[in-house]
Motif scaffolding. Structure first.
Motif, short mmCIF file in Angstrom:
data_model
loop_
_atom_site.label_atom_id
_atom_site.label_comp_id
_atom_site.label_asym_id
_atom_site.label_seq_id
_atom_site.Cartn_x
_atom_site.Cartn_y
_atom_site.Cartn_z
N ALA B 93 0.81 -1.22 0.00
CA ALA B 93 0.00 0.00 0.00
C ALA B 93 0.84 1.27 0.00
N TRP B 94 1.95 1.26 0.73
CA TRP B 94 2.71 2.49 0.93
C TRP B 94 4.04 2.52 0.19
N LYS B 95 4.49 1.38 -0.29
CA LYS B 95 5.76 1.27 -1.01
C LYS B 95 6.96 1.58 -0.12
N THR B 96 6.75 1.65 1.16
CA THR B 96 7.88 1.85 2.06
C THR B 96 7.58 1.19 3.38
N LEU B 97 8.60 0.87 4.15
CA LEU B 97 8.38 0.29 5.46
C LEU B 97 8.98 1.16 6.54
N ASP B 98 9.16 2.41 6.24
CA ASP B 98 9.76 3.32 7.19
C ASP B 98 8.64 4.05 7.92
N THR B 99 8.61 3.94 9.26
CA THR B 99 7.46 4.49 9.99
C THR B 99 7.37 6.00 9.88
N ARG B 100 8.55 6.65 9.87
CA ARG B 100 8.50 8.11 9.80
C ARG B 100 7.95 8.58 8.46
N GLU B 101 8.33 7.86 7.41
CA GLU B 101 7.86 8.19 6.08
C GLU B 101 6.35 8.02 5.99
N ILE B 102 5.88 6.90 6.57
CA ILE B 102 4.46 6.62 6.52
C ILE B 102 3.67 7.69 7.28
N GLU B 103 4.22 8.08 8.43
CA GLU B 103 3.54 9.10 9.22
C GLU B 103 3.49 10.43 8.47
N ARG B 104 4.60 10.75 7.81
CA ARG B 104 4.67 12.01 7.08
C ARG B 104 3.62 12.03 5.97
N ARG B 105 3.57 10.92 5.26
CA ARG B 105 2.61 10.88 4.16
C ARG B 105 1.18 10.85 4.67
N GLY B 106 1.01 10.15 5.82
CA GLY B 106 -0.34 10.04 6.37
C GLY B 106 -0.88 11.38 6.82
N ARG B 107 0.06 12.26 7.22
CA ARG B 107 -0.39 13.56 7.70
C ARG B 107 -0.70 14.50 6.56
N GLY B 108 -0.48 14.01 5.36
CA GLY B 108 -0.81 14.84 4.22
C GLY B 108 0.40 15.42 3.54
#
Lengths: 456, 109, 143
Positions: B93-108
């Protein structure tokens, strides 16, 4: 026949795993199985009310050596409502037809099976195994119910809960180190005889584990994302059924297995409970998606249970039980209405909202009243004030949620009639329980007698 | 509960927590695996202790505890498998497994 | 390197299955247990998957029956647990009870614990193979 709910559950699980859950009739078959388990639990309740205590040792080993399954007031007091809630949720989900997965129905039956085991087992390690069974199935359902990018909350859910399980397992290990037995009454007796500090240490571990599972401050961080980003049926299942593992665990382990530790830790429990109510309620205000408000509300409401446990004694235990059940029903109702539209849905949400705020004639009023009585009997003014403040905050954010959901948005399409009727019936049942709470209160006092040793 | 076992449990637990505090989801998952096994090791050590545990004949180890640990290992294994499949889904779904990256993208982001 | 793994997979697969079956059968009296047997079988499958790659492995091993094997194992386990309860005895009771004469198959005594262990072995072996097969679905290089 205490094994009956288990037998029904296991056979149903085998059959359901072989079938394809995307077909409609498989979901209904799962509902039949869960209703069967519910019926068996009610039969057990009748037996317990009669004064018996049905028990059985698996494998025919002598008691103390084998795993004991036993039904007492606390066990059936949780088993009957929780199985009923799961049945209602599954029924609504079948009507809605939203979550069609191959193993969905089978997983729901496994959750019911796991919860029944949690409530009816008398062995500490068996408790762990059954609650892992429920959690594992819950992880799977959460993962299935969070499609697309939301699936990351499944990982959050899993990691947080695995950590809780690890703490619990270490606690169980500590119990075995200290007492050499896994049978709950034996552990309780041997711990009572041991003056060293081990019980307190183990109790702290178990407390931390249950706080994590219930989502209580300071371990509440995983609840808002998971509850809000999972689709309605799974969130309802988590809030309405699985949270009870935490409530039951606290009552069973705090009340029966380690009552001294519970009394020693009163202040801590009161403090944590109060903090949770504050944090949850304040954070619930002015959240945007309704699901998030509900999530923070769940956190806050669980704080009340901790408050009741901290008060302890007859009134405290009864209040804790009543509040736990009341909250499960209300949250299950509220989360089920997410995503449904129509006039009856608004009514159902209203019932749940009133229950959370503690307004009569909704169910929550009974819970709040029980808490008031307990706090009043303690003669602690700040407790009463805190509960009132919490109720006011709850009224405020529930009102906001209702506004957001049903007043501000122009809704054109309605959910199918059967879903609305289903929700309406669920809401009516909750309302009925609020108007006639005797069974719930009666069970609560029996449980309190059991745990507090008959001293009102 | 001898020193070697205690040390083992402590090291496993410490390493696991250290991993769980990291960024990469795979490390976090590996960390949970380590702490689960630390708990299992602790449970097993309960079978080698003296205390209120009933004596099981001439040997020192308690077979009941071994059964407990076996069950617990099965559970750990199942959950780890499930966790890794969820990680696979997250990656898709996210193409990455880095939590900080996911959080950044999730916040918009 | 991969040739080495492939060679080992060829060599070790069948003996591993034999060991797995031995564990399941010896469960009640000696070392071994249904779970370890199933796990050894699962490890053997993992070895074949690693050595041959998912494509080849699927040709060699009937991995699409993994779910069915697990299902049969589950059925056996639940049956062994529930059947005594239906017949009036406590669930999971060992028949014949300790001390009584058992039907013998060579050196093995047949009792419900043996059936139970076999069921668990099948369940675990099937389950592990299923997870491995699904996880390796899209991966692996073509040779």
């Amino acid at each position: 026949m205490i094994f009956l709910p288990f037998a029904i559950g296991w056979i149903a699980a085998v059959v359901l795993f072989a079938l394809d859950g995307t077909r409609r009739w498989v979901g209904w078959l799962a509902l039949v199985a869960i209703l069967g388990m519910f019926g068996a639990a009610v039969a057990l309740l009748v037996q317990v009310a009669d004064g018996q205590e049905p028990a059985i040792v698996v494998g025919g080993w002598p008691a103390g050596l084998g795993i004991r399954l036993r039904a007492d007031w606390l066990g059936v007091g949780f088993a009957v409502p929780v199985l009923g809630i799961i049945a209602a949720l599954l029924c609504i989900e079948n009507l809605r037809g939203g979550l069609r997965t191959r193993i969905g129905p089978a997983l729901t039956v496994l959750i019911s099976l796991g919860l029944t085991g949690v409530f009816l087992t008398g062995d500490v390690f068996n408790f762990y195994v059954f609650f892992e069974l429920s959690m594992g199935s819950a992880f799977a359902i959460t993962a299935l119910a969070s499609r697309g990018r939301h699936v990351r909350v499944a990982a959050t859910f899993m990691v947080a809960n695995i950590f809780g399980s690890v703490l619990f397992l270490i606690g169980v290990g500590g119990l075995y180190h200290a007492t050499g037995s896994l049978d709950m009454p034996i552990v309780s007796a041997r711990l009572g005889a041991d003056p060293a500090g081990t019980p307190l240490l183990v109790a702290s571990l178990l407390l931390a584990a249950f706080l994590l599972k219930l989502g209580i401050f300071p371990f509440h961080f995983w609840v808002p994302p998971v509850y809000s980003e999972t689709r309605a049926p799974a969130a309802a299942l988590l809030a309405g059924a699985l949270a009870n593992i935490g409530s039951y665990g606290l009552l069973r382990f705090g009340g029966e297995v380690m009552p001294d530790a519970l009394r020693t830790g009163r202040v801590v429990l009161l403090a944590i409970g109060a903090a949770t109510i504050l944090v949850g309620s304040v954070l619930a205000i002015s959240r945007q998606p309704v699901a998030e408000i509900l999530a923070y509300s769940s956190v806050a409401q669980n704080g009340y249970i901790l408050l009741a446990l901290g008060m302890g004694g007859y009134a405290g235990f009864a209040a804790a039980y009543v509040y736990a059940i009341v909250n499960s029903i209300a949250k299950a109702l509220l989360f089920s209405t997410t995503g449904a539209r129509g006039p009856l849905v608004g009514g159902a949400f209203l019932v749940g909202a009133m229950s959370t705020a503690g307004l009569p004639p909704a169910l929550g009023f009974v819970g709040k009243l029980a808490l008031f009585r307990a706090a009043w009997s303690e003669r602690e003014v700040w407790l009463v004030a805190w509960i009132v403040a919490g109720a006011l905050l709850a009224f405020f954010y529930m009102f906001q949620a209702f506004q957001q959901r049903f007043w501000m948005v122009e809704e054109h399409e309605r959910s199918s009639r059967s879903v609305r009727v289903g929700l309406g019936v669920f809401a009516l049942a909750a309302l009925a329980l609020g108007v006639w709470p005797e069974p719930l209160l009666g069970t609560g006092s029996r449980i309190a007698l059991l745990l507090a040793g008959g001293q009102p | 509960m001898n020193l070697a076992l205690s040390l083992g449990v402590a090291i496993l637990f410490g390493a696991g927590i250290r991993l769980m505090l990291g960024r990469d989801l795979v490390r976090i998952a590996a960390g949970t695996l380590l702490i689960s096994n630390a708990a299992n090791l602790f449970l097993m050590s309960a079978g080698t202790a003296e205390g209120l545990a009933p004596a099981q004949g001439p040997t020192n180890s308690d077979p009941l505890v071994q059964t407990l640990v076996l069950t617990s290992l099965v559970i750990t294994f199942g959950f780890t498998a499930l966790l890794f499949s969820i990680l696979q889904a997250i990656y898709r779904a996210w193409k990455t497994l880095d939590t900080r990256e996911i959080e950044r993208r999730g916040r918009g982001g | 390197m991969s040739l080495l793994v492939q060679g080992m997979a060829r060599l070790l697969f069948l003996p591993s299955i034999v060991v797995a079956i031995a564990f399941c059968v010896k469960g009640s009296t000696g070392e071994g247990d249904g779970f370890s047997g199933g796990l050894v079988a699962g490890l053997a499958v993992a070895l074949v998957l690693l050595g041959f790659g998912p494509h080849e492995a699927r040709r060699i091993l009937p991995l699409r029956y993994a779910a069915a094997v697990a299902g049969v194992g589950f059925l056996i386990v639940v049956g062994t647990a529930v059947l005594p309860a239906i017949l009036g005895a406590p669930p999971l009771q060992n028949r014949p009870p300790t001390g009584a004469q058992a039907v013998r198959l060579g050196a093995i005594g047949v009792n419900t614990a043996l059936i139970f262990n076999t069921g668990i072995g099948a369940l675990v072996a099937g389950g592990v193979s299923l997870v491995l097969a699904r996880a390796s679905n899209g991966s692996g290089r073509r040779r």
